[in-house]
Design a protein around this motif. Structure first.
Motif, PDB file in Angstrom:
ATOM      1  N   VAL A 141      34.287  80.000  79.279  1.00  0.00           N
ATOM      2  CA  VAL A 141      35.228  78.885  79.314  1.00  0.00           C
ATOM      3  C   VAL A 141      35.323  78.234  77.936  1.00  0.00           C
ATOM      4  N   ASP A 142      34.173  78.040  77.315  1.00  0.00           N
ATOM      5  CA  ASP A 142      34.160  77.441  75.972  1.00  0.00           C
ATOM      6  C   ASP A 142      34.975  78.277  74.993  1.00  0.00           C
ATOM      7  N   GLU A 143      34.785  79.586  75.072  1.00  0.00           N
ATOM      8  CA  GLU A 143      35.493  80.498  74.161  1.00  0.00           C
ATOM      9  C   GLU A 143      37.004  80.417  74.376  1.00  0.00           C
ATOM     10  N   SER A 163      48.631  87.538  73.992  1.00  0.00           N
ATOM     11  CA  SER A 163      47.959  88.476  74.888  1.00  0.00           C
ATOM     12  C   SER A 163      46.452  88.237  74.913  1.00  0.00           C
ATOM     13  N   THR A 164      45.883  87.992  73.743  1.00  0.00           N
ATOM     14  CA  THR A 164      44.452  87.694  73.657  1.00  0.00           C
ATOM     15  C   THR A 164      44.133  86.432  74.441  1.00  0.00           C
ATOM     16  N   VAL A 216      41.734  83.619  79.201  1.00  0.00           N
ATOM     17  CA  VAL A 216      41.852  82.735  80.357  1.00  0.00           C
ATOM     18  C   VAL A 216      41.567  83.503  81.641  1.00  0.00           C
ATOM     19  N   ALA A 217      42.110  84.696  81.763  1.00  0.00           N
ATOM     20  CA  ALA A 217      41.868  85.502  82.965  1.00  0.00           C
ATOM     21  C   ALA A 217      40.377  85.761  83.147  1.00  0.00           C
ATOM     22  N   ARG A 218      39.680  86.105  82.063  1.00  0.00           N
ATOM     23  CA  ARG A 218      38.240  86.355  82.172  1.00  0.00           C
ATOM     24  C   ARG A 218      37.473  85.075  82.486  1.00  0.00           C
ATOM     25  N   GLY A 249      35.722  80.768  88.230  1.00  0.00           N
ATOM     26  CA  GLY A 249      36.589  80.331  89.322  1.00  0.00           C
ATOM     27  C   GLY A 249      37.650  79.360  88.823  1.00  0.00           C
ATOM     28  N   ILE A 250      38.760  79.336  89.520  1.00  0.00           N
ATOM     29  CA  ILE A 250      39.893  78.518  89.070  1.00  0.00           C
ATOM     30  C   ILE A 250      39.555  77.035  89.109  1.00  0.00           C
TER      31      ILE A 250
END
Length: 61
Positions: A2-4, A25-26, A31-33, A39-40
């Motif tokens: 999340v921090d990244e 794209s990156t 965000v997806a990872r 979790g959302i």
């Protein structure tokens, strides 16, 4: 993770530099990872400070 992802947004999308398709794209992948990792709900309300571009509510009581 999340921090990244939050740091990436702060440094890339709001730095004034051109956002290329590769950078977008990156960011999407990060965000997806992050969402898969925590979790959302935790992505949205995490204790990690929001990036500088996110307006903070006035919490004065």
């Amino acid at each position: 993770m999340v921090d990244e992802a939050r740091q990436f947004f702060d440094q890339t999308f709001f730095s004034g530099q051109t956002v290329t398709p590769e950078l977008a794209s990156t960011g999407t992948g990060l965000v997806a990872r992050a969402v898969q990792h925590c979790g959302i709900r935790d992505w949205i309300v995490s204790d990690v400070p929001a990036p500088s571009f996110v307006e903070q509510p006035d919490r004065a009581v």
